[in-house]
Design a protein around this motif. Structure first.
Motif, PDB file in Angstrom:
ATOM      1  N   VAL A  72       3.611   0.053  -6.349  1.00  0.00           N
ATOM      2  CA  VAL A  72       3.217  -0.036  -4.944  1.00  0.00           C
ATOM      3  C   VAL A  72       3.249   1.378  -4.371  1.00  0.00           C
ATOM      4  O   VAL A  72       4.170   2.151  -4.652  1.00  0.00           O
ATOM      5  CB  VAL A  72       4.182  -0.933  -4.147  1.00  0.00           C
ATOM      6  CG1 VAL A  72       3.740  -1.037  -2.694  1.00  0.00           C
ATOM      7  CG2 VAL A  72       4.279  -2.314  -4.780  1.00  0.00           C
ATOM      8  N   ALA A  73       2.238   1.721  -3.590  1.00  0.00           N
ATOM      9  CA  ALA A  73       2.205   3.011  -2.896  1.00  0.00           C
ATOM     10  C   ALA A  73       2.136   2.752  -1.401  1.00  0.00           C
ATOM     11  O   ALA A  73       1.502   1.794  -0.949  1.00  0.00           O
ATOM     12  CB  ALA A  73       1.011   3.837  -3.349  1.00  0.00           C
ATOM     13  N   ALA A  74       2.773   3.629  -0.633  1.00  0.00           N
ATOM     14  CA  ALA A  74       2.775   3.481   0.822  1.00  0.00           C
ATOM     15  C   ALA A  74       2.593   4.842   1.473  1.00  0.00           C
ATOM     16  O   ALA A  74       3.011   5.871   0.934  1.00  0.00           O
ATOM     17  CB  ALA A  74       4.075   2.842   1.303  1.00  0.00           C
ATOM     18  N   THR A  75       1.966   4.844   2.638  1.00  0.00           N
ATOM     19  CA  THR A  75       1.884   6.030   3.483  1.00  0.00           C
ATOM     20  C   THR A  75       2.485   5.689   4.832  1.00  0.00           C
ATOM     21  O   THR A  75       2.348   4.566   5.321  1.00  0.00           O
ATOM     22  CB  THR A  75       0.434   6.514   3.671  1.00  0.00           C
ATOM     23  OG1 THR A  75      -0.282   5.571   4.483  1.00  0.00           O
ATOM     24  CG2 THR A  75      -0.262   6.679   2.331  1.00  0.00           C
ATOM     25  N   LEU A  76       3.153   6.670   5.434  1.00  0.00           N
ATOM     26  CA  LEU A  76       3.838   6.450   6.701  1.00  0.00           C
ATOM     27  C   LEU A  76       3.665   7.680   7.571  1.00  0.00           C
ATOM     28  O   LEU A  76       3.889   8.801   7.127  1.00  0.00           O
ATOM     29  CB  LEU A  76       5.324   6.187   6.464  1.00  0.00           C
ATOM     30  CG  LEU A  76       6.213   6.103   7.704  1.00  0.00           C
ATOM     31  CD1 LEU A  76       5.873   4.867   8.536  1.00  0.00           C
ATOM     32  CD2 LEU A  76       7.686   6.091   7.311  1.00  0.00           C
ATOM     33  N   SER A  77       3.275   7.468   8.822  1.00  0.00           N
ATOM     34  CA  SER A  77       3.198   8.547   9.807  1.00  0.00           C
ATOM     35  C   SER A  77       4.395   8.441  10.742  1.00  0.00           C
ATOM     36  O   SER A  77       4.482   7.501  11.534  1.00  0.00           O
ATOM     37  CB  SER A  77       1.904   8.445  10.616  1.00  0.00           C
ATOM     38  OG  SER A  77       1.957   9.304  11.754  1.00  0.00           O
ATOM     39  N   PRO A  78       5.359   9.370  10.657  1.00  0.00           N
ATOM     40  CA  PRO A  78       6.531   9.283  11.538  1.00  0.00           C
ATOM     41  C   PRO A  78       6.182   9.323  13.020  1.00  0.00           C
ATOM     42  O   PRO A  78       6.864   8.698  13.840  1.00  0.00           O
ATOM     43  CB  PRO A  78       7.366  10.510  11.130  1.00  0.00           C
ATOM     44  CG  PRO A  78       6.946  10.796   9.715  1.00  0.00           C
ATOM     45  CD  PRO A  78       5.492  10.464   9.670  1.00  0.00           C
ATOM     46  N   LEU A 124      -0.222   0.306   2.877  1.00  0.00           N
ATOM     47  CA  LEU A 124       0.329  -0.040   1.565  1.00  0.00           C
ATOM     48  C   LEU A 124      -0.779  -0.527   0.641  1.00  0.00           C
ATOM     49  O   LEU A 124      -1.741  -1.167   1.068  1.00  0.00           O
ATOM     50  CB  LEU A 124       1.398  -1.120   1.742  1.00  0.00           C
ATOM     51  CG  LEU A 124       2.189  -1.562   0.526  1.00  0.00           C
ATOM     52  CD1 LEU A 124       3.644  -1.793   0.913  1.00  0.00           C
ATOM     53  CD2 LEU A 124       1.617  -2.857  -0.058  1.00  0.00           C
ATOM     54  N   THR A 125      -0.627  -0.227  -0.654  1.00  0.00           N
ATOM     55  CA  THR A 125      -1.514  -0.758  -1.683  1.00  0.00           C
ATOM     56  C   THR A 125      -0.694  -1.075  -2.924  1.00  0.00           C
ATOM     57  O   THR A 125       0.397  -0.516  -3.112  1.00  0.00           O
ATOM     58  CB  THR A 125      -2.639   0.228  -2.033  1.00  0.00           C
ATOM     59  OG1 THR A 125      -3.537  -0.388  -2.967  1.00  0.00           O
ATOM     60  CG2 THR A 125      -2.093   1.507  -2.668  1.00  0.00           C
ATOM     61  N   ARG A 126      -1.200  -1.976  -3.764  1.00  0.00           N
ATOM     62  CA  ARG A 126      -0.574  -2.329  -5.032  1.00  0.00           C
ATOM     63  C   ARG A 126      -1.559  -2.120  -6.166  1.00  0.00           C
ATOM     64  O   ARG A 126      -2.772  -2.196  -5.976  1.00  0.00           O
ATOM     65  CB  ARG A 126      -0.137  -3.798  -5.043  1.00  0.00           C
ATOM     66  CG  ARG A 126       1.190  -4.097  -4.379  1.00  0.00           C
ATOM     67  CD  ARG A 126       1.502  -5.586  -4.475  1.00  0.00           C
ATOM     68  NE  ARG A 126       2.881  -5.880  -4.111  1.00  0.00           N
ATOM     69  CZ  ARG A 126       3.302  -6.063  -2.869  1.00  0.00           C
ATOM     70  NH1 ARG A 126       2.446  -5.980  -1.863  1.00  0.00           N
ATOM     71  NH2 ARG A 126       4.567  -6.339  -2.620  1.00  0.00           N
ATOM     72  N   ARG A 127      -1.007  -1.884  -7.342  1.00  0.00           N
ATOM     73  CA  ARG A 127      -1.854  -1.828  -8.526  1.00  0.00           C
ATOM     74  C   ARG A 127      -2.361  -3.235  -8.853  1.00  0.00           C
ATOM     75  O   ARG A 127      -1.609  -4.204  -8.800  1.00  0.00           O
ATOM     76  CB  ARG A 127      -1.055  -1.270  -9.711  1.00  0.00           C
ATOM     77  CG  ARG A 127      -1.887  -1.093 -10.963  1.00  0.00           C
ATOM     78  CD  ARG A 127      -1.021  -0.771 -12.158  1.00  0.00           C
ATOM     79  NE  ARG A 127      -1.818  -0.776 -13.383  1.00  0.00           N
ATOM     80  CZ  ARG A 127      -1.314  -0.930 -14.594  1.00  0.00           C
ATOM     81  NH1 ARG A 127      -0.011  -1.074 -14.748  1.00  0.00           N
ATOM     82  NH2 ARG A 127      -2.108  -0.932 -15.642  1.00  0.00           N
TER      83      ARG A 127
END
Length: 338
Positions: free
Chosen positions: A308-314, A321-324
């Motif tokens: 799972v990959a995630a990006t976050l803007s503080p 979020l995305t999953r394989r």
């Protein structure tokens, strides 16, 4: 932020830790692949400085470390443990200051050994590194000075497959490396790597029974991998600023190291190669929408072992979020905002 902020808890649910003003917030899955909870404050009402280090033990417990304001112009480090994403974390507990008192000395790093003891590292005013470690039956050992000179901010702490803790730090001449000779011992300065290391780009990963690999960007913009006792290898040009997030996973039957980094064009880039076989080469593949300038990226595995990959803007709190996908290669599901 120092360390992975996207983590899988002991109950298999993913959680995200983020800074927000003078607080740390946590969001978590309500169930596998299900909706997520709203952000909630971690560790009580203690006001914090905007800095956070995160580490997780083999027991699935998450350890968080931050600085809190104390007297005017002074600060102290605090620690909390989060046992499960849907349980409230323990209140922040003060663990002191590497120089007894004073203002913040740098960004902390935390690693958790095989017995579940947190090891907290932070630069000190003398230019070296100090450490404090949890006792096995509660409480904390005294602060220890690990020495070192001209240590720059952005330490990378990691627990090897042996359960022993290691630490990497950038200095003007390259990298310093500390390692525990046995569990619970004070890490010892082992060697120094002469290399043009860009501060703030270190990330360490356990990659074999006896070894860890530290990734860093050199001053010419190359993303490099180094294992103590060997020579650094330039993998490929860094995709963008800051450290990579790294995880080991199985791709098409091979033990691979997967790297992710925010690109200079404000997207997410992935690269993978057979673990500890840097000579096989790697290349970036971009994915996802354009991100805010302050966006962070992180990797984890879900309860089924899928990446799972995630990006976050503080600044905005926006989380994607995305999953394989369950297929060959590194195919990913469409990114979705939570």
């Amino acid at each position: 932020m120092n360390g992975d902020w996207l983590l899988r808890g002991r109950d298999g649910r993913l959680s995200v830790y983020q800074l927000s003003g003078d607080a740390v917030l946590c969001r978590a899955e309500r169930g596998p692949h299900g909706p997520w909870s709203a952000p909630r404050r971690v560790g009580g009402e203690q006001r914090l400085h905007p800095v956070l280090a995160a580490g997780q033990g083999a027991d699935g417990y998450t350890h968080l470390v931050s600085w809190r304001p104390t007297l005017k112009g002074e600060a102290g480090l605090v620690h909390t443990t989060h046992f499960r994403p849907h349980l409230a974390a323990l209140d922040w507990h003060p663990v002191g200051h590497p120089n007894k008192k004073g203002d913040r000395t740098g960004t902390p790093a935390v690693a958790v050994d095989a017995l579940g003891r947190a090891h907290v590292f932070v630069p000190n005013r003398g230019g070296g590194v100090s450490m404090i470690m949890q006792k096995e039956k509660g409480g904390w050992d005294p602060w220890r000075d690990l020495k070192g000179r001209e240590v720059r901010d952005g330490l990378a702490a990691v627990t090897g497959e042996s359960g022993r803790v290691e630490l990497y730090a950038a200095v003007p001449q390259g990298l310093l490396y500390w390692r525990q000779e046995e569990a619970g011992a004070q890490p010892v300065l082992q060697e120094a790597l002469q290399a043009p290391v860009r501060p703030g780009t270190l990330r360490a990963l356990a990659t074999s029974a006896d070894g860890t690999t530290v990734f860093y960007t050199d001053t010419s913009g190359g993303l490099c991998a180094w294992r103590p006792g060997g020579k650094p290898v330039t993998l490929l040009p860094a995709a963008g600023p800051g450290p990579v997030s790294a995880i080991r996973c199985e791709l098409d039957g091979y033990d691979c190291t997967l790297l992710v980094q925010r690109t200079a064009s404000r997207r997410v880039a992935f690269a993978a190669y057979p673990t500890e076989q840097e000579s096989a080469g790697a290349w970036w593949t971009e994915s996802g929408p354009e991100l805010p300038l302050d966006a962070l990226v992180s990797l984890a595995k879900d309860e089924t072992g899928r990446v799972v990959a995630a990006t976050l803007s503080p600044s905005t709190g926006r989380l994607h979020l995305t999953r394989r996908k369950d297929e060959q290669g590194l195919a990913l599901e469409a990114w979705r905002e939570l």
